[in-house]
Design a protein around this motif. Structure first.
Motif, PDB file in Angstrom:
ATOM      1  N   ASP A  56      47.650  -7.876  58.418  1.00 41.00           N
ATOM      2  CA  ASP A  56      49.098  -7.818  58.511  1.00 41.00           C
ATOM      3  C   ASP A  56      49.722  -8.213  57.173  1.00 41.00           C
ATOM      4  O   ASP A  56      50.709  -7.627  56.740  1.00 41.00           O
ATOM      5  N   HIS A  67      49.226  -2.699  59.210  1.00 40.15           N
ATOM      6  CA  HIS A  67      49.626  -3.156  60.540  1.00 40.15           C
ATOM      7  C   HIS A  67      48.754  -2.577  61.634  1.00 40.15           C
ATOM      8  O   HIS A  67      48.513  -3.207  62.648  1.00 40.15           O
ATOM      9  N   SER A 104      45.584  -4.451  61.624  1.00 43.45           N
ATOM     10  CA  SER A 104      45.879  -5.767  62.159  1.00 43.45           C
ATOM     11  C   SER A 104      45.938  -5.715  63.682  1.00 43.45           C
ATOM     12  O   SER A 104      45.353  -6.553  64.369  1.00 43.45           O
TER      13      SER A 104
END
Lengths: 1139, 139
Positions: free
Chosen positions: A395, A400, A403
């Motif tokens: 992140d 993202h 993540s």
């Protein structure tokens, strides 16, 4: 060393580790309150020098990690702060004992320790000890921070002395070999005198000194030492320590370049005042970081030592080099299986640095590497921690999705089957955190815009997991919410099988916890908005329906300006101002009625592969009060557009806006607002409600008609079949089935335009009788009698009809003829015609349609000027009964009368009887044609024609009608076989010529014999030998004067065989002249002339009166001079009996 | 040779994804999905440097234990991702490039179809067969 500290970052290398631990029983909240206050002292500027000491506090630290303290000194526990509560002095020795025990654990590395005692008072507390502080309780320790600062300072002193000790320790003394725990056995029996060994010792010591320098705030020295250590260790291939030296170098450089720290989220490092001023500049990565920064000088407290400045820039690694060195270090660590934790931590640190440098690609490589570092057997908890940290780091570098992936893995790890007590709550929490990574928002509003964008397969999986986790958590409400969301947003991506499964499980869940429209809020404040099922079913079209025709309110017209648009000064304008604004809020041009059931039609569509049961479907409205009557429906699988009507009753007057609808599908209640729905068409949603009106139910004595009349406004209709001329009675019953009193009732009728020529009104009624029942209370009824009479044209003009040929009787008047008939005329006729070929044509039906309109009102609506209309359609099939194929006249014996000859044709299949006023019945078989004569009084047209201004044509028709209606009453038709009767009318049959004959002349001639009125068929008796007086009287009814006229009397005898004997000189003699002279007669005047005659013999004599001179007659029609023939029967007088 | 081929729209949602039927499809969804991070990173990095004449081929996005993920970005920011088996060492960069070129050509054909609505999932049979060809070829 097996437990990695994932939170480490490069600048931790310059901090000293202090462990804060409770001793004995300390309430947790109390401990953490103290811990928080202690850890606020995380950096300390040392008074003697201008250096800064950073302190890292841990409340838990595994002793085996401490063993690596020589390898990297920041891992070494150098301080211990023990916190204890002590209620009484008696407990004190025991507590003290424990504190010492605690010290033993980290004993080898500790520089200093402190004991904070809470609660103890008295003499023991009085004693003054440097390592123990007494406080009455945890809230009253104002000098706690100061004490910790003292403690830190003492640590610094020890650290500084150690540093100086090591740095200056350059004598020929043997340098001890520092080693990590797993190395110890490797060096047993090694030649300690070899150059190689010595170099190794030196190198390791250099590195150690570098660590100490770094901790002591001497960055430059540390860099120098690290460089030297790298040189030394590289030459002896001591890779583990070389790695450590390189990492130390990196750490020092990072600390130099990024004073703000690399930890990111943990904003623990308080930037000093000078740093804050230009920290913005410092955060930028790049070459200029290498330049000497005056701010940095004061911060690091080495500005006194100006000589090192040049060296500093040289020794310090550039940002690119930092990464290179980190790579190198990690590759060296990788050579040692036991250094996995170190390697992992180094990776994490490097990633943090790269994140600051915004070099995501390289960072991801480090992370990729970190994923594969094998730390041996990890506990589940450690795995979770590891995945979470990986997720956080991804992140951090902006990955993202990655993540989210790792967070999900961590979540799954929480509930791995190997774990005895799965942490569903944690799993759920972690799963929620993955949502943004998968571009998933749990607000259905985000999905309503346009098409779905996202990784449906992945998102669906995640939603399934959320559902499962929330269910295992024991929160069925949440699972219902998530499952509803899944169904609503992912519907397009679910296979048929999945749809079935999802709905099935949803039904299972909702049986325990029905889904609703409330927002679910988690304890941590996360909110889940409701998920309305706008796709189950999909609504395509919403249309407010007008009331049924019979219930629609109508506004009474007549108020000026009511219908005029007030916006425009023009009465009419072709330019219409298009208001393209909000179509949804557009007003509809009809009204609903308070208390009446109103309907809204939805076109819905079931996307599911199975029958969809929608329960409790109703309308959501705003504005006036509206009682929605919910409906339940079952939509067949993949239904296509399916009309659904939702009903409700407006309870108050005002305007109602339909905002949406609510449904209950699979146990989930949803409120769907129209404005949020894509692709919904409406025809306006706002409607006006007018006050309540009464409601009438119409029923008739005749059966209802299955076929509705032409106009759509008809609420009910009756059909009947009548013969032409027949009359039928219809009883209309009106029931007031509403709640309002009926106050007014009006009735009108209209004949729907027809080609047929219609004689007279078909419908007759007496409204007065019905109105006498008003007001009609609810539940009451009234009835009304309506006569239906059909009278179509009886002249079968367009029909091919047989007629009777002239049979010698002098007929004045023309046949009613069509060209066709002319052609047929020469045909020899027989009276009983077998008219089979034309039969079908005669019996074809004609249709008449009429509408009766009942306007009624009452209650509140009446006050507001509204009324309702009830229309009764009447459909009459008219079967032809008789036709008058030919009409002619024959003068009657009386001049005031005349014979109307009608050729009557029976076009029905039944025999029928025709009866004129004073005639005998005429029996007519089917398809038979017979002539009948009716004696009719001549007609005084002057009495009809009272309006001189009427045009000629109107005058004619008027006259015809008047004449017709006069005759009409005399003719009745009977259908004996069917027990039906009716009337035929000659109204349309009469033509001008016939009428001329039927017309009474304006000159009225009266002939009186012996003072007795003498007319056609009257026989006047007189005696032979007696003089008979004769009087002729002319009354002028015309508008012009007539005369003078000369009349001659001629007597004759009729032998009734066509021979007339005019030679009667010896039988009749005139007394006086047989010629009368009448002078001019003015209008409305009359003139009389008298004479006498004498009959010499008995017999029947006729007297005809003729005009001598034709000159006066020229300008008047001959009919004006129609004088009756006088019939005198001369009887033998009793006296002259013998003669 | 390829085990998974994916076409991803400019807005990063899949237009087309197909994988070797024998294996867990969802796994490839995850693989391709996470690879988008790298694609984005690479595109933004390249975009800064050379806006006009950038290379469409992104090269190896990241290797996993079993697979190698390659990426390609068209000028309209449509991404192609090809996943190949790591054990398949015969595949060179050039072959991967040619696969992408073929894919791009076929994709262009799909876009040229007047009945195709840009942004919708690709359902073209011709495209499907091209992809099938890539997946079978080396086996």
């Amino acid at each position: 060393m097996s437990i990695p500290d994932y939170m480490q970052c490069a600048e931790d290398h310059q901090s000293v580790l202090v462990v804060v631990q409770p001793v004995g029983i300390v309430p947790e909240d109390q401990f953490f309150r103290i811990y928080k206050r202690i850890s606020s002292v995380c950096q300390q500027s040392i008074r003697s020098s201008q250096r800064l000491l950073y302190i890292r506090y841990r409340h838990h630290y595994p002793p085996e990690n401490n063993e690596w303290g020589d390898f990297q000194t920041h891992r070494k526990v150098v301080g211990l702060i023990a916190i204890t509560t002590c209620a009484s002095a008696k407990e004190w020795p025991q507590t003290s004992e424990r504190f010492h025990g605690q010290k033993e654990v980290f004993g080898s590395t500790l520089y200093d320790s402190r004991l904070l005692v809470f609660g103890l008072q008295g003499e023991i507390a009085e004693q003054h000890r440097t390592d123990v502080a007494f406080y009455p309780d945890c809230d009253s320790c104002p000098d706690l921070e100061r004490r910790v600062e003292d403690f830190v300072e003492s640590i610094f002193i020890v650290l500084e002395s150690k540093r100086l000790d090591r740095t200056t320790d350059k004598s020929g003394d043997k340098i001890p070999l520092l080693c990590v725990p797993f190395e110890k056995k490797d060096f047993v029996g090694l030649d300690t005198d070899s150059r190689h060994y010595k170099k190794r010792c030196q190198g390791r010591m250099r590195k150690h000194v570098g660590d100490l320098c770094l901790q002591a705030g001497m960055l430059q020295d540390a860099l120098v030492h690290y460089h030297m250590a790298v040189e030394l260790l590289r030459s002896v291939n001591d890779f583990l320590w070389l790695g450590a030296a390189l990492e130390g170098l990196c750490s020092a450089s990072v600390i130099f370049h990024y004073p703000g720290g690399t930890a990111g989220k943990r904003a623990a490092r308080k930037p000093s005042i000078s740093q804050a001023a230009d920290s913005g500049k410092r955060h930028r990565p790049g070459a200029q970081e290498l330049l000497i920064d005056p701010g940095a000088l004061t911060t690091n407290g080495i500005n006194a030592d100006t000589s090192s400045e040049i060296g500093r820039a040289k020794n310090c690694l550039s940002p690119e080099d930092i990464i290179e060195k980190y790579k190198e270090a990690i590759s060296y660590y990788g050579k040692y299986k036991n250094a996995g934790v170190i390697e992992l931590e180094a990776c994490v640190k490097a990633v943090r640095v790269l994140a600051i440098q915004k070099r995501a690609m390289e960072a991801s490589e480090f992370l990729q590497n970190a994923v594969y570092i094998n730390l041996g057997q990890l506990s589940e908890e450690e795995k979770i921690q590891r995945y979470s940290v990986l997720s956080e780091l991804y992140d951090l570098i902006g990955f993202h999705r990655k993540s989210a992936f790792f967070k999900r893995v961590a979540a799954m790890q929480c509930v791995a089957p190997t774990i005895p007590e799965p942490g569903w709550r944690a799993c759920y929490k972690l799963l929620l955190e993955t949502l943004p990574g998968y571009c998933l928002s749990l607000d259905p509003k985000d999905f309503s815009k346009g098409t779905h964008h996202g990784w449906a397969a992945v998102q669906m999986r995640l939603l399934h997991e959320l559902v499962y986790a929330s269910r295992r958590m024991g929160n069925p409400g949440l699972s219902v919410r998530h499952l509803s969301f899944l169904l609503q947003t992912m519907l397009d991506f679910l296979s048929d099988q999945e749809k079935k499964e999802v709905t099935q499980s949803l039904e299972n869940y909702t049986s325990k916890c029905p889904g609703g429209m409330e927002v679910i809020t988690l304890p941590d404040g996360l909110k889940f908005p409701p998920v309305p099922f706008t796709k189950l079913p999909i609504v395509r079209f919403v249309k407010l329906l007008n009331l049924p025709v019979s219930l629609r309110p109508h506004k009474v017209k007549g108020l000026l300006g009511e219908n005029m648009s007030s916006k425009s000064p023009f009465i009419y304008s072709p330019i219409i101002l298009h208001n393209r604004g909000d179509e949804r809020c557009k007003k509809i041009d009809f009204q609903w009625v308070q208390g009446a059931v109103c309907e809204v039609q939805l076109m819905v569509y079931n996307p599911m592969p199975f029958e969809l049961r929608v329960e409790n479907m109703g309308l959501l409205t705003s504005g006036a009060e509206f009682e929605s009557l919910p409906a339940a429906l079952a939509l067949p699988a993949e239904s296509g557009l399916y009309p659904v009507t939702l009903v409700g009753v407006p309870r108050t007057v005002g305007s109602i806006t339909v905002n949406g609808y609510h449904t209950s599908v699979f146990g989930v209640n949803s409120d769907c607002l129209l404005e949020g729905l894509p692709g919904v068409k409406t025809g306006g949603c706002m409607v006006e409600v007018v006050p309540s009106l009464p409601r009438l139910l119409l029923s008739t004595s005749l059966p209802r008609s299955p076929h509705v009349a032409a106009s759509e406004d008809i609420s009910s209709s009756v059909a009947l079949q009548l013969f032409n001329g027949e009359t039928q009675t219809l009883t209309v019953t009106l029931d007031n089935i509403g709640t309002e009193t009926l106050e007014t009732l009006e009735l009108s009728s209209k004949i729907i335009s027809t080609k047929e020529k219609l004689l007279g009104d078909i419908l007759n009624w007496d409204i007065q009788e019905a109105q006498s029942h008003l007001p009609l209370l609810p539940g009451c009824s009234l009835s009304l009698t309506v006569n239906i009479r059909v009278k179509l044209d009886f002249s079968g003009q367009e029909n091919l009809l047989p007629d009777l040929s002239d049979d010698g009787i002098s007929v004045t008047g023309l046949p009613i003829s069509s060209p066709l008939r002319q052609v047929l005329k020469p045909r020899p006729e027989s009276k009983a015609l077998s008219a089979d070929p034309g039969k079908n044509e005669h019996t074809h039906f004609k249709t008449l349609e009429a509408v009766m309109t009942f306007k009624y009102s009452g209650g509140g609506g009446h006050v507001e000027g509204f009324y309702r209309e009830l229309c009764l359609g009447i459909h009459v099939d008219v079967e032809p009964s008789v036709f008058f194929t030919r009409v002619s006249t024959l003068p009657a014996t009386s001049m005031r009368q005349c014979h109307l000859l009608l050729d009557v044709f029976n076009s029905t299949e039944h025999e029928l009887t025709i009866n004129a006023k004073n005639n005998q019945d005429l029996l007519l078989y089917a398809s038979e044609c017979q002539r009948m004569a009716i004696q009719v009084d001549k007609f005084e047209f002057e009495s009809v024609c009272v309006q001189p201004e009427q045009s000629q044509q109107q005058w004619e028709t008027e006259r015809q009608q008047a004449q017709g209606s006069l005759i009409n009453s005399t003719l009745s038709i009977l259908h004996p076989s069917l027990q039906r009767e009716g009337e035929a009318s000659v109204e349309g049959v009469l033509n001008q010529l016939v009428l001329d004959h039927l017309q009474l002349a304006p000159l009225q001639w009266d002939v009186l014999v012996n003072g007795k009125q003498c007319d056609c068929d009257i026989v006047t008796d007189c005696r032979v030998g007696d003089p008979v007086s004769l009087e002729v009287k002319l009354t002028n009814h015309s508008k012009k004067e007539v005369g003078p006229l000369a009349l001659t009397l001629v007597a004759f005898q009729d032998y009734q065989n066509g021979i007339q004997n005019h030679d009667l000189q010896d039988a009749v003699t005139f007394i006086g002249s047989n010629t009368f002279y009448i002078d001019k007669v003015n209008p409305t005047f009359s003139s009389t002339c008298t004479g006498a005659l004498l009959f010499l013999y008995t017999g029947d004599f006729y007297l005809s009166i003729k005009f001598q001179d034709d000159s006066t007659r020229r300008d008047l029609p001959p009919a004006f001079f129609g004088l009756p023939t006088v019939h005198i029967r001369a009887l033998e007088s009793p006296i002259e009996n013998g003669a | 040779m390829a085990v998974c081929v994916a076409v991803i729209a400019k807005e990063n949602y899949p237009l087309y994804i197909r994988s070797v039927p024998t294996q867990n499809e969802l796994k490839f969804h995850y693989t391709v999905h996470t690879s988008l991070d790298v694609v984005e990173e690479k595109v933004s990095a390249v975009g800064k440097a050379l806006a006009d004449q950038r290379e469409l081929y992104l090269g190896l996005l990241y290797p996993t234990e079993d697979y190698k993920v390659y990426g390609y970005v068209t000028n309209s920011k449509v991404k192609f991702v090809i996943v190949v088996d790591s054990s398949n060492t015969s595949l060179r960069d050039n072959e991967i490039r040619s696969m992408f070129r073929k894919l791009h050509n076929s994709f262009t054909d799909v876009m040229c179809n007047p009945f195709y609505n840009p942004g919708d999932a690709i359902q073209s049979r011709a495209f499907d067969s091209v992809v099938s060809g890539m997946m079978v070829q080396a086996c």
